[in-house]
Design a protein around this motif. Structure first.
Motif, PDB file in Angstrom:
ATOM      1  N   LEU A   4      61.189  11.220   8.907  1.00 24.32           N
ATOM      2  CA  LEU A   4      60.932  11.466   7.488  1.00 24.32           C
ATOM      3  C   LEU A   4      60.528  10.179   6.784  1.00 24.32           C
ATOM      4  O   LEU A   4      59.554  10.160   6.015  1.00 24.32           O
ATOM      5  CB  LEU A   4      62.168  12.058   6.815  1.00 24.32           C
ATOM      6  N   GLU A  38      65.216  13.148  12.794  1.00 22.65           N
ATOM      7  CA  GLU A  38      64.505  13.683  11.628  1.00 22.65           C
ATOM      8  C   GLU A  38      64.559  12.725  10.443  1.00 22.65           C
ATOM      9  O   GLU A  38      63.570  12.578   9.712  1.00 22.65           O
ATOM     10  CB  GLU A  38      65.098  15.041  11.225  1.00 22.65           C
ATOM     11  N   LEU A  89      55.016  16.059   9.899  1.00 19.41           N
ATOM     12  CA  LEU A  89      55.886  16.832   9.022  1.00 19.41           C
ATOM     13  C   LEU A  89      56.127  18.232   9.595  1.00 19.41           C
ATOM     14  O   LEU A  89      57.267  18.722   9.626  1.00 19.41           O
ATOM     15  CB  LEU A  89      55.257  16.929   7.628  1.00 19.41           C
ATOM     16  N   SER A 103      61.382  13.010  -1.269  1.00 22.79           N
ATOM     17  CA  SER A 103      61.864  12.314  -0.065  1.00 22.79           C
ATOM     18  C   SER A 103      63.374  12.109  -0.101  1.00 22.79           C
ATOM     19  O   SER A 103      64.044  12.233   0.935  1.00 22.79           O
ATOM     20  CB  SER A 103      61.140  10.979   0.098  1.00 22.79           C
TER      21      SER A 103
END
Length: 384
Positions: free
Chosen positions: A134, A130, A188, A243
């Motif tokens: 990301l 992940e 996402l 983020s």
């Protein structure tokens, strides 16, 4: 130096800490799950700010900043083009052009740095899938926004190279940006973390809000510093803040750490934007990779201009005329320099940098925390 006043809100709201530099008292501006800011009354109060004590000697280079996550970034660069897919050769060609046009990859680097710095707090020995995805999503969203920005601004160059719409036409450029937004949204959703999905999805909305605010305020000499910082948040800081918080979430960090990482990204992003706006007045077209003072030329008023407008009524007249007279743009640039607009904007950038440094104090000392601190220094060294 200006006073600071800020309304603090809950974890689901985003807070902008905005200077009250010679502006009128403004009402509380609020939106659901959005930014909340309150200006204090006009006053002249000196505030002692913390200093950016150097950890490294000499200037901070990009290569030294990214060295500790070099392997992560190498993997990202390998994956980016494949994430676009192979459905349309024109879109692939456009993606190769924009991804291959250089760029420092600072946004995904920040994801990796925060991921690794916060992983130490929670006992993670390696980054998760992940975390990696990301960083890739963030770079795709940033790239899509650049493609659309260049179309809106009719820019001929990006990082010294031809822009996508100059090479392939406006229609292809808009579709390429749309496709990247759509593709990043699909990846996402597949992260299957509702908090992160909401956080990053809001960024795409913020981009649109920022463009609308900017387009509706060209040549507006009554634009306030609050308006400017809100637009800067939408266009730049929102992505970085969201983020860095998402990276901490994937490290299973507690809510306090996640919030501090959000604040770090927000303050760093605002500082970056102010520095970029200063460089638009202090660097040459060759250094910028685009025409100098291009924002002012288009009527996009940034921090140096807003500060100068507070000191020089003549500048208001010149900008109000939209530079109709020959030599008026050059006169406006001269006034921005002579009225202290650049210096006050530098102070604002440093102030935001100081806040970003404070946000990192919750992290244990490590090479990743040092790199995050040096990211602040690298940004401010651009205007030293």
């Amino acid at each position: 130096m200006w006073s600071m006043s800020c309304a603090r809100v809950g974890l689901n709201q985003r807070v902008l800490e905005l200077p009250s530099c010679r502006v009128k008292r403004r009402s509380l501006w609020r939106r659901r799950s959005g930014v909340c800011c309150l200006f204090s009354p006009t006053q002249n109060v000196s505030v002692q700010m913390p200093s950016l004590n150097p950890i490294t000697t000499g200037p901070v280079s990009v290569s030294s900043l990214l060295e500790v996550v070099a392997d992560d970034l190498h993997k990202l660069n390998t994956n980016l083009k494949s994430l676009i897919g192979a459905e349309n050769p024109v879109l692939i060609s456009a993606a190769e052009q924009i991804f291959g046009a250089g760029g420092k990859r600072l946004r995904p680097a920040l994801v990796f740095l925060v991921s690794r710095a916060t992983a130490q707090l929670t006992g993670l020995k390696e980054l998760t899938v992940e975390h990696q995805r990301l960083a890739e999503i963030i770079e795709m969203i940033h790239t899509a926004s650049l493609i659309h920005d260049d179309v809106i601004d009719d820019s001929e160059l990006r990082r010294g190279k031809q822009t996508i719409h100059q090479m392939y036409g406006t229609k292809v450029a808009v579709l390429a940006g749309d496709f990247m937004f759509a593709q990043s949204s699909w990846f996402l959703a597949n992260l299957e973390n509702l908090e992160v999905i909401k956080l990053i999805s809001q960024v795409i909305k913020d981009f649109a809000s920022g463009e609308i605010k900017q387009a509706s305020s060209f040549f507006n000499v009554d634009l306030t510093l609050e308006d400017y910082l809100l637009k800067s948040y939408y266009k730049t800081a929102s992505l970085i803040a969201s983020s860095t918080k998402a990276a901490a979430i994937f490290s299973s960090s507690n809510p306090t750490i996640c919030n501090e990482m959000y604040e770090y990204g927000k303050n760093l992003g605002l500082s970056f934007q102010v520095v970029d706006d200063i460089l638009d007045f202090t660097q040459s077209a060759e250094q910028l990779g685009k025409p100098a003072a291009s924002d002012l030329r288009k009527g996009n008023l940034t921090a140096p201009v807003i500060f100068a407008l507070q000191e020089e009524p003549k500048l208001r007249e010149i900008i109000d005329s939209e530079f109709m007279e020959e030599g008026s743009l050059e006169k406006a640039i001269e006034l921005v320099h002579s009225c202290g607009g650049i210096k006050k904007a530098q102070d604002l950038a440093k102030e935001k940098g100081n806040f970003a440094m404070q946000n990192l104090q919750c992290l244990p000392q490590s090479e990743f925390k040092t790199a995050l601190e040096n990211m602040v220094r690298y940004n401010l060294e651009r205007i030293d």
